[in-house]
Design an enzyme around this catalytic site. Structure first.
Site, PDB file in Angstrom:
ATOM      1  CB  SER A  49      31.059  63.397  49.824  1.00 51.28           C
ATOM      2  OG  SER A  49      29.743  63.212  50.465  1.00 51.28           O
ATOM      3  CE1 TYR A 137      27.633  68.824  57.661  1.00 55.22           C
ATOM      4  CE2 TYR A 137      30.046  68.611  56.809  1.00 55.22           C
ATOM      5  CZ  TYR A 137      28.726  68.036  56.904  1.00 55.22           C
ATOM      6  OH  TYR A 137      28.684  66.794  56.370  1.00 55.22           O
ATOM      7  CE  LYS A 165      26.500  69.215  53.826  1.00 55.68           C
ATOM      8  NZ  LYS A 165      26.463  68.110  54.879  1.00 55.68           N
ATOM      9  CB  SER A 167      24.180  66.726  58.599  1.00 57.54           C
ATOM     10  OG  SER A 167      24.680  67.349  57.019  1.00 57.54           O
ATOM     11  CG  ASP A 192      21.828  62.777  50.808  1.00 54.83           C
ATOM     12  OD1 ASP A 192      22.173  63.856  51.415  1.00 54.83           O
ATOM     13  OD2 ASP A 192      22.776  62.133  49.935  1.00 54.83           O
ATOM     14  CD  GLU A 193      19.857  59.073  54.980  1.00 54.64           C
ATOM     15  OE1 GLU A 193      20.418  58.338  55.263  1.00 54.64           O
ATOM     16  OE2 GLU A 193      20.068  60.407  55.041  1.00 54.64           O
TER      17      GLU A 193
END
Length: 303
Positions: A49, A137, A165, A167, A192-193
């Site tokens: 981001s 990550y 983390k 993802s 996030d979904e």
């Protein structure tokens, strides 16, 4: 260090540019102030981001400095220091350590397909460069590398590793990493979904790229999960997903749309850096509609 300081809602911090596309100290501080006022638990600085792969080493160091000068001591600070070379990653890590960050994080090396041994060495050398805690990550859809539970277990032999983390999209990955790490490891939901699903499957917290444009909704989703209100949690996740799908449907990049919404909120952090595409003229109507969706959801769940 107590791991609870890494729990809660931790937005991935956006790149803040001036009108000429340069890193802006004043606009970085404005986003810091905005997120602090919203009550999030921390920020993850310099990741996807933050458009890190499109910034120079000096620019990334500047962003880390600006955020720390504003938020150190106010909330948890995690510095993403992943870079194309181990040397640059270590330089970023050492810089973050001097600024008082709480932990480091890094994606695996990108571009070349490397064996587990090289990835292990990369993360290990970053860890050894500072006394800070470290968060692995795992984001295979962009890096092309998938962290396995077995390598994660090997990395956990280093006591600086406090979490991952994750993802990747399968929520089972979160369950597997939590099973390996147990109570002494923080597993962060990345997509996030699936925030609610990830929490139910074992994630202790969340780090996400859309949190900062609708922090109220993720903070409330967190409260629903903690209270065991899973029906309400599912409902707010569904509304969040409608917003994310709309953001991803813009002609411009998702982050460009997010920044336009923040600008409408009075927080101007510029646009995105090429090759990411800025919003187009035809995005204006959809962006207004997305902002309305966010406002309606805030009123529904947080009002």
């Amino acid at each position: 260090m107590t791991l609870t300081k890494f729990h809660g809602i931790i937005p991935a911090f956006y790149a803040c540019y001036d009108d000429q596309g340069n890193i802006s100290e004043s606009r970085t501080h404005a986003l810091c102030d905005y997120l602090f006022e919203k009550g999030v638990q921390g920020v993850y600085v310099g990741g996807s981001s933050g458009e890190c792969i499109y910034q120079s080493l000096d620019e990334r160091k500047a962003v880390l400095s600006y955020v720390a000068s504003n938020l150190k001591g106010k909330m948890t600070l995690i510095a993403h220091v992943g870079a194309p070379s181990t040397r640059d990653s270590i330089e970023l890590a050492k810089h973050a350590a001097t600024l008082g960050y709480d932990a480091l994080s890094a994606i695996p090396p990108i571009y070349f397909k490397l064996p587990d041994s090289a990835v292990y060495k990369y993360w290990s050398e970053i860890m050894e460069a500072t006394p800070l805690s470290f968060i692995i990550y795992n984001i295979p859809q962009t890096t092309g590398y998938t962290l396995t539970p077995s390598l994660f277990e090997k990395l956990l032999a280093n006591k600086k590793v406090i979490g991952v983390k994750n993802s990747s999209m399968p929520t089972m990955d979160i369950e597997r990493f939590k099973r390996v790490g147990g109570k002494d490891v923080v597993v962060f939901n990345g997509p996030d979904e699936q925030y609610v699903a990830g929490r139910i499957m074992g994630a202790d917290a969340g780090i996400g790229g859309t949190y900062a444009v609708m922090p109220e909704l993720f903070l409330q989703a967190n409260e629903f999960v903690k209270a065991g209100k899973f029906e309400e949690a599912g409902q707010i996740q569904s509304d969040i997903n409608d917003i994310i799908i709309a953001l991803c449907s813009l002609k411009g990049a998702m982050y460009a749309g997010i920044k336009e919404i923040l600008k409408l909120r009075g927080v101007n952090i510029g646009s995105v850096r090429a090759p990411l595409e800025a919003v187009a003229a035809e995005d204006a109507g959809p962006i207004a509609d997305i902002m309305k969706l966010i406002d309606q959801a805030i009123e529904r769940y947080c009002g």
